[in-house]
Scaffold this motif. Structure first.
Motif, PDB file in Angstrom:
ATOM      1  N   UNK A   1     -18.417  -1.540   4.647  1.00 38.81           N
ATOM      2  CA  UNK A   1     -17.473  -1.570   3.536  1.00 38.81           C
ATOM      3  C   UNK A   1     -16.588  -0.330   3.615  1.00 38.81           C
ATOM      4  N   UNK A   2     -15.286  -0.520   3.514  1.00 36.04           N
ATOM      5  CA  UNK A   2     -14.336   0.595   3.570  1.00 36.04           C
ATOM      6  C   UNK A   2     -13.523   0.635   2.285  1.00 36.04           C
ATOM      7  N   UNK A   3     -13.171   1.833   1.867  1.00 33.08           N
ATOM      8  CA  UNK A   3     -12.354   1.993   0.672  1.00 33.08           C
ATOM      9  C   UNK A   3     -10.975   2.517   1.045  1.00 33.08           C
ATOM     10  N   UNK A   4      -9.992   2.099   0.267  1.00 33.91           N
ATOM     11  CA  UNK A   4      -8.600   2.495   0.515  1.00 33.91           C
ATOM     12  C   UNK A   4      -7.941   2.869  -0.805  1.00 33.91           C
ATOM     13  N   UNK A   5      -6.917   3.711  -0.704  1.00 37.10           N
ATOM     14  CA  UNK A   5      -6.107   4.057  -1.873  1.00 37.10           C
ATOM     15  C   UNK A   5      -4.947   3.073  -1.932  1.00 37.10           C
ATOM     16  N   UNK A   6      -4.778   2.413  -3.064  1.00 31.89           N
ATOM     17  CA  UNK A   6      -3.763   1.367  -3.188  1.00 31.89           C
ATOM     18  C   UNK A   6      -2.918   1.589  -4.433  1.00 31.89           C
TER      19      UNK A   6
ATOM     20  N   UNK B   1       5.154   0.821  -8.432  1.00 33.71           N
ATOM     21  CA  UNK B   1       4.726   2.191  -8.750  1.00 33.71           C
ATOM     22  C   UNK B   1       5.205   3.159  -7.667  1.00 33.71           C
ATOM     23  N   UNK B   2       5.025   2.788  -6.393  1.00 36.63           N
ATOM     24  CA  UNK B   2       5.414   3.665  -5.291  1.00 36.63           C
ATOM     25  C   UNK B   2       6.928   3.858  -5.244  1.00 36.63           C
TER      26      UNK B   2
ATOM     27  N   UNK C   1       5.656   7.892  -2.423  1.00 39.37           N
ATOM     28  CA  UNK C   1       4.443   7.607  -1.658  1.00 39.37           C
ATOM     29  C   UNK C   1       3.725   8.917  -1.337  1.00 39.37           C
ATOM     30  N   UNK C   2       2.454   9.054  -1.720  1.00 39.27           N
ATOM     31  CA  UNK C   2       1.721  10.273  -1.358  1.00 39.27           C
ATOM     32  C   UNK C   2       1.500  10.333   0.157  1.00 39.27           C
ATOM     33  N   UNK C   3       1.787  11.503   0.736  1.00 38.13           N
ATOM     34  CA  UNK C   3       1.639  11.669   2.183  1.00 38.13           C
ATOM     35  C   UNK C   3       0.399  12.480   2.542  1.00 38.13           C
ATOM     36  N   UNK C   4      -0.018  13.356   1.634  1.00 33.60           N
ATOM     37  CA  UNK C   4      -1.198  14.188   1.867  1.00 33.60           C
ATOM     38  C   UNK C   4      -2.134  14.066   0.677  1.00 33.60           C
ATOM     39  N   UNK C   5      -3.350  14.543   0.852  1.00 29.74           N
ATOM     40  CA  UNK C   5      -4.309  14.497  -0.250  1.00 29.74           C
ATOM     41  C   UNK C   5      -3.865  15.399  -1.403  1.00 29.74           C
ATOM     42  N   UNK C   6      -3.160  16.476  -1.080  1.00 30.57           N
ATOM     43  CA  UNK C   6      -2.667  17.354  -2.142  1.00 30.57           C
ATOM     44  C   UNK C   6      -1.668  16.632  -3.042  1.00 30.57           C
TER      45      UNK C   6
ATOM     46  N   UNK D   1      -0.161  -5.306  -3.499  1.00 30.00           N
ATOM     47  CA  UNK D   1      -0.540  -3.900  -3.419  1.00 30.00           C
ATOM     48  C   UNK D   1      -0.201  -3.376  -2.032  1.00 30.00           C
ATOM     49  N   UNK D   2      -0.021  -2.066  -1.943  1.00 29.48           N
ATOM     50  CA  UNK D   2       0.178  -1.396  -0.657  1.00 29.48           C
ATOM     51  C   UNK D   2      -0.850  -0.285  -0.540  1.00 29.48           C
ATOM     52  N   UNK D   3      -1.348  -0.064   0.663  1.00 26.02           N
ATOM     53  CA  UNK D   3      -2.292   1.032   0.872  1.00 26.02           C
ATOM     54  C   UNK D   3      -1.528   2.279   1.303  1.00 26.02           C
ATOM     55  N   UNK D   4      -2.031   3.440   0.876  1.00 28.46           N
ATOM     56  CA  UNK D   4      -1.422   4.724   1.217  1.00 28.46           C
ATOM     57  C   UNK D   4      -2.507   5.653   1.752  1.00 28.46           C
ATOM     58  N   UNK D   5      -2.073   6.728   2.378  1.00 27.43           N
ATOM     59  CA  UNK D   5      -2.994   7.720   2.936  1.00 27.43           C
ATOM     60  C   UNK D   5      -3.935   7.098   3.957  1.00 27.43           C
ATOM     61  N   UNK D   6      -3.447   6.099   4.675  1.00 25.17           N
ATOM     62  CA  UNK D   6      -4.301   5.404   5.637  1.00 25.17           C
ATOM     63  C   UNK D   6      -4.710   6.287   6.808  1.00 25.17           C
ATOM     64  N   UNK D   7      -3.982   7.390   7.051  1.00 22.09           N
ATOM     65  CA  UNK D   7      -4.333   8.285   8.149  1.00 22.09           C
ATOM     66  C   UNK D   7      -5.546   9.148   7.806  1.00 22.09           C
ATOM     67  N   UNK D   8      -5.979   9.088   6.530  1.00 15.25           N
ATOM     68  CA  UNK D   8      -7.245   9.720   6.150  1.00 15.25           C
ATOM     69  C   UNK D   8      -8.302   8.621   6.076  1.00 15.25           C
ATOM     70  N   UNK D   9      -9.379   8.807   6.788  1.00 22.88           N
ATOM     71  CA  UNK D   9     -10.428   7.791   6.740  1.00 22.88           C
ATOM     72  C   UNK D   9     -11.343   8.048   5.552  1.00 22.88           C
ATOM     73  N   UNK D  10     -11.955   7.000   5.090  1.00 18.70           N
ATOM     74  CA  UNK D  10     -12.916   7.094   3.996  1.00 18.70           C
ATOM     75  C   UNK D  10     -14.312   6.865   4.553  1.00 18.70           C
TER      76      UNK D  10
END
Length: 298
Positions: A161-166, A171-172, A177-182, A252-261
């Protein structure tokens, strides 16, 4: 006096609510049931029932012992039936707990098909986001999506099971669109309340971090967070099984996909015990086989 008969009488009295009712079912006089209960309590050295002329109630010890007796008698019936028929036939009462959202989509449909294939099993499905206590609650098996830390339980891995930020495209478009976790600190994050107190989890440079996020909307029901995300209320951290259709259809769209969960596997969790009832083993195998089918999670 036969120890098994004492257990059966104790269960019958609790189920039917009185000595007289249980005695009628057993075909004996109430005094016989009373003597069996007295002998059981004396043998155990514990008070199981508080009995008056008008009421009957379980003590704390009696409540725990009652659940153990239900399981023991069910397993004995199952074992005897298997030997008598010459084959292992699962039977008895199977109690399953699962998270509400996941349970509706990925347990309930298969629970029904399991019961149809095993007509001697009565199946009760409890859908709730409450974390059941398998050592106290009358549950045979709990489906959980988490990293398990309780070593007193036995867990069987059912699926990845994987989680994503959507977020909703609207809204975006309005907030960026958030590019970093900060960047999450500048966004409205839809949070799950105390049950997600450790925050959203990501893997950065091979290390897991727990990121505390905040927003003006919070709910302890994941389905509500999903709905809010669809309405464009903010960012949500959801399991892929829950939002994959929304992602593929553009809601929905996923963001921050370059960070794995970190992986949050789907587990079947049972209490620590040497012998697992056949009905529980069969149900776990049933789910594993379905979840392993090619394309099931696509």
């Amino acid at each position: 006096m036969d120890n098994l008969k004492q257990l059966e009488s104790f269960v019958a009295v609790v189920k039917h609510g009185s000595l007289s009712a249980a005695a009628r079912i057993e075909g004996v006089v109430p005094a016989v049931m009373g003597r069996r209960l007295d002998a059981l309590e004396e043998r155990l050295g514990a008070k199981l029932l508080v009995r008056t002329t008008r009421s009957l109630s379980l003590t704390q010890e009696g409540s725990a012992f009652y659940e153990d007796c239900l399981r023991i008698l069910a397993e004995l019936t199952e074992a005897e039936a298997s030997v008598a028929s010459g084959s292992a036939r699962a039977r008895g009462h199977l109690r399953i707990s699962a998270p509400a959202g996941f349970g509706r989509r990925h347990v309930a449909p298969h629970a029904a098909s399991f019961q149809q294939a095993n007509p001697d099993i009565k199946l009760t499905l409890d859908l709730s986001d409450r974390m059941v206590d398998l050592l106290r609650d009358p549950i045979d098996c709990a489906i959980r999506i988490s990293d398990l830390s309780d070593s007193s339980l036995v867990a069987v891995r059912l699926a990845q099971n994987r989680r994503v930020v959507v977020a909703a495209p609207a809204y975006l478009a309005q907030h960026g669109i958030p590019r970093t976790l900060d960047d999450l600190a500048r966004h409205a994050c839809l949070t799950l309340g105390e049950s997600q107190s450790r925050g959203w989890r990501f893997v950065v440079d091979g290390e897991q971090i727990n990121l505390r996020v905040a927003g003006m909307l919070e709910c302890n029901d994941g389905a509500v967070l999903h709905d809010w995300a669809l309405q464009g209320r903010g960012l949500a951290w959801r399991s892929l099984w829950e939002v994959k259709d929304d992602l593929s259809e553009g809601r929905l769209s996923s963001v921050l996909d370059h960070y794995s969960s970190p992986d949050y596997p789907v587990y079947a969790v049972v209490p620590q015990r040497k012998f697992l009832p056949l009905r529980v083993r069969r149900f776990i195998d049933h789910l594993k086989a379905i979840y392993a089918q090619a394309g099931y999670w696509d």
